[in-house]
Enzyme design. Structure first.
Site, mmCIF file in Angstrom:
data_model
loop_
_atom_site.group_PDB
_atom_site.id
_atom_site.type_symbol
_atom_site.label_atom_id
_atom_site.label_comp_id
_atom_site.label_asym_id
_atom_site.label_seq_id
_atom_site.Cartn_x
_atom_site.Cartn_y
_atom_site.Cartn_z
ATOM 1 N N ASP A 49 -13.931 6.566 -2.983
ATOM 2 C CA ASP A 49 -13.093 6.132 -1.529
ATOM 3 C C ASP A 49 -11.818 6.751 -1.376
ATOM 4 O O ASP A 49 -11.137 7.130 -2.416
ATOM 5 C CB ASP A 49 -12.831 4.691 -1.969
ATOM 6 C CG ASP A 49 -12.295 3.898 -0.531
ATOM 7 O OD1 ASP A 49 -12.650 4.282 0.404
ATOM 8 O OD2 ASP A 49 -11.885 2.881 -0.738
ATOM 9 N N ASN A 98 -21.165 1.506 7.282
ATOM 10 C CA ASN A 98 -20.606 2.928 7.745
ATOM 11 C C ASN A 98 -21.617 3.609 8.778
ATOM 12 O O ASN A 98 -21.147 4.419 9.581
ATOM 13 C CB ASN A 98 -20.551 3.938 6.492
ATOM 14 C CG ASN A 98 -19.587 3.644 5.395
ATOM 15 O OD1 ASN A 98 -19.852 3.954 4.214
ATOM 16 N ND2 ASN A 98 -18.635 2.912 5.887
#
Length: 271
Positions: A49, A98
């Protein structure tokens, strides 16, 4: 600051940078040696991330640069795992959420993930590449690239690398329940008996990572301290290690520190 003072300040920092460049490898090597006889995870899960934040904070107006730099880190991380004798790695690259991103960014991510799969498939370390997730949601071109690399590496004996794409932890559990029920029905199990046949083991045999050990250690970069739906079933007793470092800036020494922290924890598995 006036130019003479600025020049003097820069001049003072250069020797410090040179010193750090000499000390850092020595520290890293010492840290690696200290881990030789300590417990280490068999399976590590990575939440890679912070790509976009890294790009912004380093002055890049195009955040896609962060995704590209982060992608190059994946194979590097897998090589570190290979060096440390870690058998399995699961890397979270694209969640089901996403898939709702802006089309332009999603298209770029799809291409980068395909490139990552190709790089892992061609690595000298002989990784075994597996795709985990709701693959039916992915564009056909990406599915084909993932499937090609899975077949290409099926007989390799190196680190098993699970590429989590189009992945959602809740969806995985739903899929496992559906598959279990469908299997029981196909075997002729009466409807009133199905509920008692659904067990931890029966569901576990239908998870995306079936046949592999659950992750011993979950690493999340970027300072976020939550699982965000990642391996909800499998990580029930995983040790979790968070770091503020963004994924593109994650170094081998950070990885070794995570292993050191893991070796110092007393795992009780809920007992």
């Amino acid at each position: 600051m006036r130019l003479p003072k600025l020049a003097a300040a820069i001049g003072r920092t250069e020797p410090l940078k040179r010193l750090a460049s000499l000390l850092y490898p020595a520290y890293e090597a010492r840290l690696a040696r200290s881990l030789r006889d300590l417990p280490r995870p068999a399976h590590i899960a990575i939440m890679a991330d912070g790509n976009r934040r890294w790009a912004r904070e380093n002055g890049f107006t195009d955040v896609s640069h962060g995704h590209r730099v982060g992608a190059r880190k994946i194979a590097e991380m897998c090589n570190w795992c290979d060096e440390m004798g870690i058998a399995s790695v699961t890397v979270y690259l694209l969640s089901t959420e996403n898939l709702k991103r802006e089309p332009e960014e999603l298209e770029l991510l799809i291409k980068i993930i395909g490139d990552v799969a190709d790089e892992l498939g061609q690595a000298k370390a002989g990784f075994r590449v597996r795709s985990v997730g709701h693959l039916e949601l992915l564009p056909q071109q990406l599915r084909e690239r993932l499937e090609r690399n899975e077949k290409l590496t099926a007989n390799n004996t190196g680190v098993c690398v699970n590429v989590a794409v189009g992945y959602g932890g809740r969806q995985e559990i739903v899929d496992a329940v559906r598959d279990t029920v469908a299997e029981l029905a196909a075997d002729g199990t009466p409807a009133e008996k199905i509920a008692e046949k659904i067990t931890v083991d029966s569901l576990g045999n239908h998870m995306y990572t079936k046949g592999q050990p659950d992750p011993d250690l979950v690493i999340r970069t970027s300072g976020e301290q939550r699982l965000s739906g990642f391996l909800l079933w499998q990580s029930a007793y995983s040790e979790i290690w968070f770091t503020d470092t963004y994924w593109p800036a994650f170094r081998r020494v950070d990885f070794l520190r995570a292993l050191r922290e893991y070796s110092q924890r007393h795992r009780r598995f809920g007992l």
